[in-house]
Enzyme design. Structure first.
Site, PDB file in Angstrom:
ATOM      1  N   GLY A 163       4.209  10.988  -8.209  1.00 37.54           N
ATOM      2  CA  GLY A 163       4.993   9.911  -8.791  1.00 37.54           C
ATOM      3  C   GLY A 163       5.766   9.144  -7.731  1.00 37.54           C
ATOM      4  O   GLY A 163       5.713   9.448  -6.541  1.00 37.54           O
ATOM      5  N   ASP A 206      -4.068 -13.170  -2.844  1.00 36.60           N
ATOM      6  CA  ASP A 206      -4.605 -14.202  -3.728  1.00 36.60           C
ATOM      7  C   ASP A 206      -5.896 -13.723  -4.383  1.00 36.60           C
ATOM      8  O   ASP A 206      -6.269 -12.555  -4.268  1.00 36.60           O
ATOM      9  CB  ASP A 206      -4.827 -15.506  -2.957  1.00 36.60           C
ATOM     10  CG  ASP A 206      -5.785 -15.347  -1.767  1.00 36.60           C
ATOM     11  OD1 ASP A 206      -6.474 -14.300  -1.683  1.00 36.60           O
ATOM     12  OD2 ASP A 206      -5.837 -16.260  -0.928  1.00 36.60           O
ATOM     13  N   HIS A 244       0.511   4.363  -2.538  1.00 38.98           N
ATOM     14  CA  HIS A 244       0.256   5.719  -2.052  1.00 38.98           C
ATOM     15  C   HIS A 244       1.410   6.667  -2.385  1.00 38.98           C
ATOM     16  O   HIS A 244       1.196   7.877  -2.494  1.00 38.98           O
ATOM     17  CB  HIS A 244      -0.010   5.703  -0.550  1.00 38.98           C
ATOM     18  CG  HIS A 244      -1.400   5.275  -0.212  1.00 38.98           C
ATOM     19  ND1 HIS A 244      -2.192   5.944   0.694  1.00 38.98           N
ATOM     20  CD2 HIS A 244      -2.158   4.256  -0.674  1.00 38.98           C
ATOM     21  CE1 HIS A 244      -3.365   5.349   0.766  1.00 38.98           C
ATOM     22  NE2 HIS A 244      -3.369   4.312  -0.047  1.00 38.98           N
ATOM     23  N   ARG A 250       0.837  -1.209   0.000  1.00 43.88           N
ATOM     24  CA  ARG A 250       0.000   0.000   0.000  1.00 43.88           C
ATOM     25  C   ARG A 250       0.866   1.251   0.000  1.00 43.88           C
ATOM     26  O   ARG A 250       0.521   2.255  -0.642  1.00 43.88           O
ATOM     27  CB  ARG A 250      -0.911  -0.017   1.227  1.00 43.88           C
ATOM     28  CG  ARG A 250      -1.919   1.126   1.275  1.00 43.88           C
ATOM     29  CD  ARG A 250      -2.977   0.876   2.331  1.00 43.88           C
ATOM     30  NE  ARG A 250      -3.906   1.991   2.416  1.00 43.88           N
ATOM     31  CZ  ARG A 250      -4.003   2.816   3.454  1.00 43.88           C
ATOM     32  NH1 ARG A 250      -3.200   2.649   4.504  1.00 43.88           N
ATOM     33  NH2 ARG A 250      -4.877   3.790   3.454  1.00 43.88           N
ATOM     34  N   HIS A 283      -6.484  -5.708  -2.144  1.00 46.84           N
ATOM     35  CA  HIS A 283      -7.457  -5.659  -1.063  1.00 46.84           C
ATOM     36  C   HIS A 283      -7.694  -7.039  -0.451  1.00 46.84           C
ATOM     37  O   HIS A 283      -8.515  -7.178   0.461  1.00 46.84           O
ATOM     38  CB  HIS A 283      -8.787  -5.080  -1.553  1.00 46.84           C
ATOM     39  CG  HIS A 283      -8.740  -3.615  -1.804  1.00 46.84           C
ATOM     40  ND1 HIS A 283      -9.836  -2.897  -2.245  1.00 46.84           N
ATOM     41  CD2 HIS A 283      -7.735  -2.713  -1.685  1.00 46.84           C
ATOM     42  CE1 HIS A 283      -9.499  -1.613  -2.389  1.00 46.84           C
ATOM     43  NE2 HIS A 283      -8.232  -1.486  -2.056  1.00 46.84           N
ATOM     44  N   THR A 330      -8.896 -15.333   3.701  1.00 52.48           N
ATOM     45  CA  THR A 330      -7.440 -15.572   3.684  1.00 52.48           C
ATOM     46  C   THR A 330      -6.739 -14.232   3.928  1.00 52.48           C
ATOM     47  O   THR A 330      -6.102 -13.677   3.035  1.00 52.48           O
ATOM     48  CB  THR A 330      -6.989 -16.180   2.341  1.00 52.48           C
ATOM     49  OG1 THR A 330      -7.383 -15.302   1.267  1.00 52.48           O
ATOM     50  CG2 THR A 330      -7.592 -17.546   2.122  1.00 52.48           C
ATOM     51  N   SER A 340       8.029  10.712  -1.628  1.00 55.16           N
ATOM     52  CA  SER A 340       7.513  11.897  -0.931  1.00 55.16           C
ATOM     53  C   SER A 340       6.631  11.504   0.246  1.00 55.16           C
ATOM     54  O   SER A 340       6.488  12.270   1.203  1.00 55.16           O
ATOM     55  CB  SER A 340       6.751  12.802  -1.901  1.00 55.16           C
ATOM     56  OG  SER A 340       5.738  12.086  -2.589  1.00 55.16           O
ATOM     57  N   ASN A 351      -3.732   8.667   4.581  1.00 52.92           N
ATOM     58  CA  ASN A 351      -2.506   8.011   5.054  1.00 52.92           C
ATOM     59  C   ASN A 351      -2.395   7.886   6.573  1.00 52.92           C
ATOM     60  O   ASN A 351      -1.732   6.966   7.069  1.00 52.92           O
ATOM     61  CB  ASN A 351      -1.281   8.772   4.533  1.00 52.92           C
ATOM     62  CG  ASN A 351      -1.147   8.697   3.032  1.00 52.92           C
ATOM     63  OD1 ASN A 351      -1.592   7.736   2.408  1.00 52.92           O
ATOM     64  ND2 ASN A 351      -0.541   9.715   2.442  1.00 52.92           N
TER      65      ASN A 351
END
Length: 336
Positions: A84, A263, A78, A74, A206, A258, A88, A107
């Protein structure tokens, strides 16, 4: 008093509406994608142990706390979606700038894995001072976490430099919130040069990690959203009380089946209406995306390859390979 959920939604809706009025370059805060200087094995002659140091660091931390693997993947997303892939997102507030990406609503406090990047950077500075960028550490850490959680192995080009600017508002403007519908999701990813198919593939992340209740309680109260399985919604209500009656923002797995494995279970959850977010359900609202979801539930290897390709492409978003980029040191938390 306004609930945490309503505050979150109000802030993000405002930011999203503002983003739609901006040209792509203004919304991102960066220029166009540059990939010509990135290559596989960039550090082979500069710092031969660079990738193995990151790998061993990630392995140590993820084996002790599997949730950090999801956090690192993640973290990569982010970072790349805001200015980009320039690290940062790692910058701490300073007296000159106390509104960093790290502190933005999408965040804080949910983004994880900063300590893993810190540990890898410390080891790399011992091995080859001032050589390996923090942006590359994030990209490599996400790759290694992907393997540890999903047995999905790939190479990713390196050679990114670190940026010197961080702004919390830009995180709001660029990170798609969990209440987006399909049209909004597609547009958000398209602004970063990613296709609808790549968006669906990246949504597979997710299947790991956790979510704060505030990201989806609007689907539970005052009534369970008809786009969610009612039994699943009822079970979530036991874990996530009505935000009007509590100040506590609980945390639940994004995938209850899971939870520690990257997966295809996520796509099965989407089909059965047992995924957490409205944005997850929205993948069923077009023939193109629904068919892709159905394909992944039957063809795990297809998902694996598409996820690899999308992760590598995401790692090319608006990278810095020259001025004003730098290699931060000795820490990733502050510019030089």
């Amino acid at each position: 008093m306004e609930s945490k959920t309503s505050i979150l939604i109000t802030c993000l809706i405002f930011a999203t509406a503002f983003q739609l009025l901006l040209p792509v370059s203004e919304a991102s805060g960066c220029g166009s994608t540059t990939t010509s200087d990135l290559k596989i094995g960039y550090y082979k002659d500069k710092c031969a142990k660079a990738e193995s140091i990151v790998k061993s660091t990630v392995s140590y931390h993820v084996k002790n706390n599997p949730g950090l693997g999801a956090g690192l993947i993640r973290l990569f997303f982010h970072d790349c979606f805001v200015r980009g892939c320039d690290a940062s997102v790692l910058l701490d507030p300073t007296p000159e700038n106390n509104q960093t990406e790290k502190q933005a609503i999408p965040n804080f406090p949910s983004l994880r894995g900063f300590e893993v990047i810190d540990a890898a950077k410390a080891e790399l500075e011992k091995e080859c001072k001032g050589t390996v960028s923090c942006a590359d550490i994030i990209a490599l850490a996400a790759r290694d976490a992907t393997y540890l959680l999903g047995n999905i192995s790939y190479e990713i080009p390196t050679g990114r430099l670190d940026g010197r600017v961080t702004n919390s508002t830009e995180a709001l403007l660029n990170l798609p919130p969990p209440f987006f519908n399909l049209t909004e999701l597609v547009a958000s990813f398209a602004r970063k040069g990613l296709s609808t198919a790549e968006m669906v593939a990246l949504s597979g992340s997710h299947s790991i990690g956790r979510s704060h209740c505030s990201s989806f309680t609007s689907r539970l109260y005052p009534t369970i959203d008809p786009t969610m399985d009612p039994k699943f919604g009822a079970s979530l209500r036991k874990l996530c009380p009505d935000p009007q009656n509590t100040t506590t923002d609980g945390v639940v797995p994004q995938d209850f089946v899971t939870p520690g494995k990257l997966d295809i279970q996520y796509y099965k959850n989407v089909e059965s209406l047992t995924a957490l977010f409205f944005s997850d359900w929205s993948l069923l609202t077009s023939t193109e995306t629904r068919n892709q979801v159905e394909t992944y539930t039957k063809e795990p290897e297809k998902f694996n390859q598409d996820f690899i390709n999308a992760m590598v492409k995401m790692g090319n978003i608006e990278v810095l390979t020259g001025s004003p980029g730098e290699v931060r040191g000795p820490t990733c938390r502050f510019v030089n």
